[in-house]
Design a protein around this motif. Sequence first.
Motif, PDB file in Angstrom:
ATOM      1  N   SER A  66       2.935  -1.030  15.320  1.00 19.32           N
ATOM      2  CA  SER A  66       4.113  -1.669  14.700  1.00 19.32           C
ATOM      3  C   SER A  66       3.814  -2.062  13.253  1.00 19.32           C
ATOM      4  O   SER A  66       4.685  -1.947  12.376  1.00 19.32           O
ATOM      5  N   GLU A  67       2.596  -2.513  12.974  1.00 14.17           N
ATOM      6  CA  GLU A  67       2.219  -2.853  11.599  1.00 14.17           C
ATOM      7  C   GLU A  67       2.204  -1.605  10.724  1.00 14.17           C
ATOM      8  O   GLU A  67       2.671  -1.631   9.575  1.00 14.17           O
ATOM      9  N   ARG A  68       1.703  -0.514  11.266  1.00 12.05           N
ATOM     10  CA  ARG A  68       1.685   0.737  10.504  1.00 12.05           C
ATOM     11  C   ARG A  68       3.101   1.181  10.168  1.00 12.05           C
ATOM     12  O   ARG A  68       3.376   1.673   9.070  1.00 12.05           O
ATOM     13  N   ALA A  69       3.990   1.028  11.119  1.00 15.22           N
ATOM     14  CA  ALA A  69       5.381   1.460  10.904  1.00 15.22           C
ATOM     15  C   ALA A  69       6.053   0.665   9.805  1.00 15.22           C
ATOM     16  O   ALA A  69       6.902   1.195   9.068  1.00 15.22           O
ATOM     17  N   ARG A  70       5.702  -0.619   9.677  1.00 16.34           N
ATOM     18  CA  ARG A  70       6.326  -1.463   8.643  1.00 16.34           C
ATOM     19  C   ARG A  70       5.743  -1.189   7.256  1.00 16.34           C
ATOM     20  O   ARG A  70       6.337  -1.558   6.253  1.00 16.34           O
ATOM     21  N   GLY A  71       4.595  -0.563   7.210  1.00 17.38           N
ATOM     22  CA  GLY A  71       4.019  -0.174   5.934  1.00 17.38           C
ATOM     23  C   GLY A  71       3.086  -1.211   5.343  1.00 17.38           C
ATOM     24  O   GLY A  71       3.064  -2.376   5.754  1.00 17.38           O
ATOM     25  N   VAL A  72       2.307  -0.770   4.362  1.00 14.57           N
ATOM     26  CA  VAL A  72       1.355  -1.655   3.693  1.00 14.57           C
ATOM     27  C   VAL A  72       1.702  -1.767   2.215  1.00 14.57           C
ATOM     28  O   VAL A  72       2.316  -0.875   1.617  1.00 14.57           O
ATOM     29  N   PHE A  73       1.282  -2.898   1.645  1.00 19.76           N
ATOM     30  CA  PHE A  73       1.530  -3.200   0.237  1.00 19.76           C
ATOM     31  C   PHE A  73       0.216  -3.644  -0.389  1.00 19.76           C
ATOM     32  O   PHE A  73      -0.620  -4.281   0.260  1.00 19.76           O
ATOM     33  N   ALA A  74       0.056  -3.328  -1.661  1.00 19.48           N
ATOM     34  CA  ALA A  74      -1.138  -3.759  -2.382  1.00 19.48           C
ATOM     35  C   ALA A  74      -0.806  -3.864  -3.858  1.00 19.48           C
ATOM     36  O   ALA A  74       0.186  -3.298  -4.331  1.00 19.48           O
ATOM     37  N   ALA A  75      -1.639  -4.596  -4.573  1.00 20.93           N
ATOM     38  CA  ALA A  75      -1.518  -4.700  -6.035  1.00 20.93           C
ATOM     39  C   ALA A  75      -2.854  -4.301  -6.634  1.00 20.93           C
ATOM     40  O   ALA A  75      -3.901  -4.795  -6.226  1.00 20.93           O
ATOM     41  N   SER A  76      -2.815  -3.391  -7.585  1.00 22.69           N
ATOM     42  CA  SER A  76      -4.044  -2.930  -8.217  1.00 22.69           C
ATOM     43  C   SER A  76      -3.691  -2.046  -9.390  1.00 22.69           C
ATOM     44  O   SER A  76      -2.648  -1.394  -9.393  1.00 22.69           O
ATOM     45  N   ALA A  77      -4.581  -2.023 -10.381  1.00 20.23           N
ATOM     46  CA  ALA A  77      -4.406  -1.102 -11.510  1.00 20.23           C
ATOM     47  C   ALA A  77      -5.420   0.023 -11.457  1.00 20.23           C
ATOM     48  O   ALA A  77      -5.576   0.761 -12.409  1.00 20.23           O
TER      49      ALA A  77
END
Length: 400
Positions: A66-77
């Motif tokens: 279920s976590e995979r389905a909701r997607g992941v977010f990150a911040a980086s340059a």
Amino acid sequence: MTLHLEAIQAAAERLKGHIAETPIAFSQKLSAMTRTKLWIKYENQQYTSAFKERGALNKLAMLSDSERARGVFAASAGNHAQGVAYHAQRLGIPATIVMPHGTPFVKVQKTQSYGARVVIEGATYDEASTHAQSMCEAVGGVYVHPFNDYDVMAGQGTLAIEMLEAVPDLDVLVIPIGGGGLIAGMATAAKALKPWIRIIGVEAAMYPSFVARRRGLNMPTGGSTIAEGIAVREVGDLSFSLANPLVDDVLVIDEADFERAIAAFVNVEKTVAEGAGAAGLAAVMRYPEKFEGLKTGLVLCGGNIDMRLLASVLQRELVREKRLVTYRILGDDRPGMLSLMADVISRKGGNIVDVAHNRLVLDVPAKGAEFDILVETQDARHAHEIADGLRATGYALRME
């Protein structure tokens, strides 16, 4: 919660077959230069050319369906963005990466090429991170922090396991510090496996966040550093609490130190390091007395450097070693003057790279001229021989 060796060992099993088990090699030439016995872990040979894949993949691999389905977010340059994007694509997880304004287009393009949705927002990493977390909360996604996360730190700690398996008798590990995730994970694993091993951190002088927090000082941070991968204003709370009791010392180094180490990797080891990736070698070269005679392991943690910047660093190193020298000559503006200078340089074995002829400098007489002659030399001794020959013509000269 905290981090233990068992979690790092579990991460190592999780990562097997999905990332490169990068080589660790003894450098005879760099060891002789630094009076230590130097072993280098080549993390620039990961698919995305940086160690960040380890922590990112460990975090992603532990998500529920279920976590995979909701997607992941990150911040980086940079490297964290690529590590998350690449392994999210491999695992079929939707990924959104927020990158601050001013992120080099090549890094944006590379992150997009791994299938991630890239959002440009914020003037700094901190602003981009705030925006990424806001987007993540709005859809119930999973935020993958680049360093302040136990699962990410466990992934990074697998580096120490690999290094000590390959070279069990290492006396010291030299580890770059940005947000602290790498040194927290590696120190946890290394001290559990070998309690007497020394852990030395390395920070950029412009961003001494770990040292400042450790000493309880309000040290200024900020500025344009070649080691942008460790240019973090605030070390992570979790990573600092883990690493601080385990770190024996932290060395703070300058921009010139990073440049020398990048050039040494290219010229001696024939490999490419970004600024942060060269931090360990930079510290050993700056403070050789601290490592003399020890078996020293360091991580070349990333090789993602802009090619124009790399070319500039290599040229600047030639200038630093007096193998590329500008001779500034003040003379009279008459036919044959430049030919005379060129003849002297030629007879001394120098190679003229460029000539600038300036008649409009106001501190030069109206009937005079200033010449900047850029010359390739063998070394500092040779450069001074050429300078002596030019001075013997009777003209004023300054060597730069």
